[in-house]
Structures are given as C-alpha cells and as structure tokens.
Scaffold this active site. Structure first.
Site, PDB file in Angstrom:
ATOM      1  CG  ASP A 170      -2.065   0.995   1.081  1.00 10.87           C
ATOM      2  OD1 ASP A 170      -3.216   0.554   0.964  1.00 10.87           O
ATOM      3  OD2 ASP A 170      -1.798   2.226   1.085  1.00 10.87           O
ATOM      4  CB  ILE A 171       0.857   4.256  -2.169  1.00  5.63           C
ATOM      5  CG1 ILE A 171       1.974   5.127  -2.708  1.00  5.63           C
ATOM      6  CG2 ILE A 171      -0.396   5.052  -1.884  1.00  5.63           C
ATOM      7  CD1 ILE A 171       1.706   5.698  -4.089  1.00  5.63           C
TER       8      ILE A 171
ATOM      9  CG  ASN B  32     -12.450  -0.599   3.549  1.00  3.49           C
ATOM     10  OD1 ASN B  32     -12.904  -0.964   4.632  1.00  3.49           O
ATOM     11  ND2 ASN B  32     -11.227  -0.107   3.428  1.00  3.49           N
TER      12      ASN B  32
ATOM     13  CD  GLU C  52      -8.056   6.111  -1.608  1.00  4.34           C
ATOM     14  OE1 GLU C  52      -7.158   6.523  -2.339  1.00  4.34           O
ATOM     15  OE2 GLU C  52      -7.867   5.771  -0.417  1.00  4.34           O
TER      16      GLU C  52
ATOM     17  CG  HIS D 262      -8.611  -3.071  -2.515  1.00  2.00           C
ATOM     18  ND1 HIS D 262      -9.538  -2.377  -3.265  1.00  2.00           N
ATOM     19  CD2 HIS D 262      -8.475  -2.368  -1.363  1.00  2.00           C
ATOM     20  CE1 HIS D 262      -9.932  -1.308  -2.601  1.00  2.00           C
ATOM     21  NE2 HIS D 262      -9.313  -1.279  -1.438  1.00  2.00           N
TER      22      HIS D 262
END
Ligand code: 5GP
Length: 126
Positions: free
Chosen positions: A35-36, A97, A105, A110
């Site tokens: 994850d960034i 989510n 988002e 994912h």
C-alpha cells in the site's frame, strides 16, 4: 443491478503496468503489492487481475480458479511477510472495504493485509 467496473481506476492502471507498484507476489490471477500509504509495518493489498468492483462482485462472478488463486495468494502474502500466527508470526488483519458505508476509495476489489504491530480494536464502539 449489474456491477459496473471503471477500467480507469488506479488498480486497473497498476495491472496494465501504467503505474509502478512494489510487488510482493504475482500469480496467474492475483497481484499483491505494498500500500502506498501504509497504516501498519505490513500493509499489502491483494487484488484479482479480473475486473471486479468489490468482494460481493468477485464472490458472485469470478471463476473458481480465480477465487482459489486469490485466497491462496493472500495466505502466501501473510507467510512471506512473516505475520502468520503458528508460523512464527504474531498475527494480522484482513479488511475489504466496499461502497459508501465501507468507505471504499478504489473501485477494484482488494484485500488489505495489515500486521507488524498490535492493531487495536477493529472499530471504535460508538
Ligand atoms: P480502500 O479505501 O479502497 O479500501 O483502500 C484503497 C487503498 O489503496 C488505500 O489504502 C490507499 O493507500 C491505496 N492506494 C491508493 N492509490 C494507490 C497507488 O497508486 N498505489 C498503491 N500501492 N496503493 C494505493
């Protein structure tokens, strides 16, 4: 209502190689990458290569081969990142989510794999 997949979402662009990623694992049907904006020392995103919006879409329409590959890849990411309990790790959390209430988002299914520290309660009690 049928699912509508936006092929311009950021993970679709990662899958097409238009945006770089730090890959942890790639299999026939699945990609896992860091994850960034990590929320924990281990924060890996596991995504199917197919165009699925969220968990329900994936579970309903992915092939059995995709579903098996995805789940095995997610477990392998836990092993590779050293968070699997019973295999020397101290545990992890998976989160997926979906939609507005899930505060999703990126509209490509994912699974977040989080670990490397005590994560606290799943949600604050209101
Ligand atoms: P969501 O809120 O949809 O469950 O989570 C989306 C996740 O994608 C967030 O944790 C966010 O940090 C991550 N993310 C967003 N854009 C990028 C990107 O370009 N690269 C990577 N590696 N992660 C991203």
């Amino acid at each position: 209502m049928p699912y509508s997949y936006d092929d311009q979402n950021i993970f679709a662009r990662i899958l097409r190689g238009e945006i770089p990623n730090k890959t942890v694992l790639e299999t026939e049907h699945t990609l896992a990458f860091e994850d960034i904006r990590p929320l924990a020392p281990v924060h890996v995103l596991v995504i199917p290569k197919g165009p699925y919006v969220d968990y329900a879409h994936f579970a309903a329409e992915a092939s059995e081969a995709e579903i098996v590959d995805f789940n095995r890849a997610a477990a392998e990411v836990c092993r590779l990142t050293g968070v699997t309990p019973g295999a020397g790790g101290e545990g992890f959390r998976t989160v997926s989510n979906a939609g507005v209430n899930g505060v999703q988002e990126v509209p490509h299914y994912h699974l977040h794999i989080l670990g490397g520290r005590v994560l606290g309660r799943m949600l604050p009690r209101e």
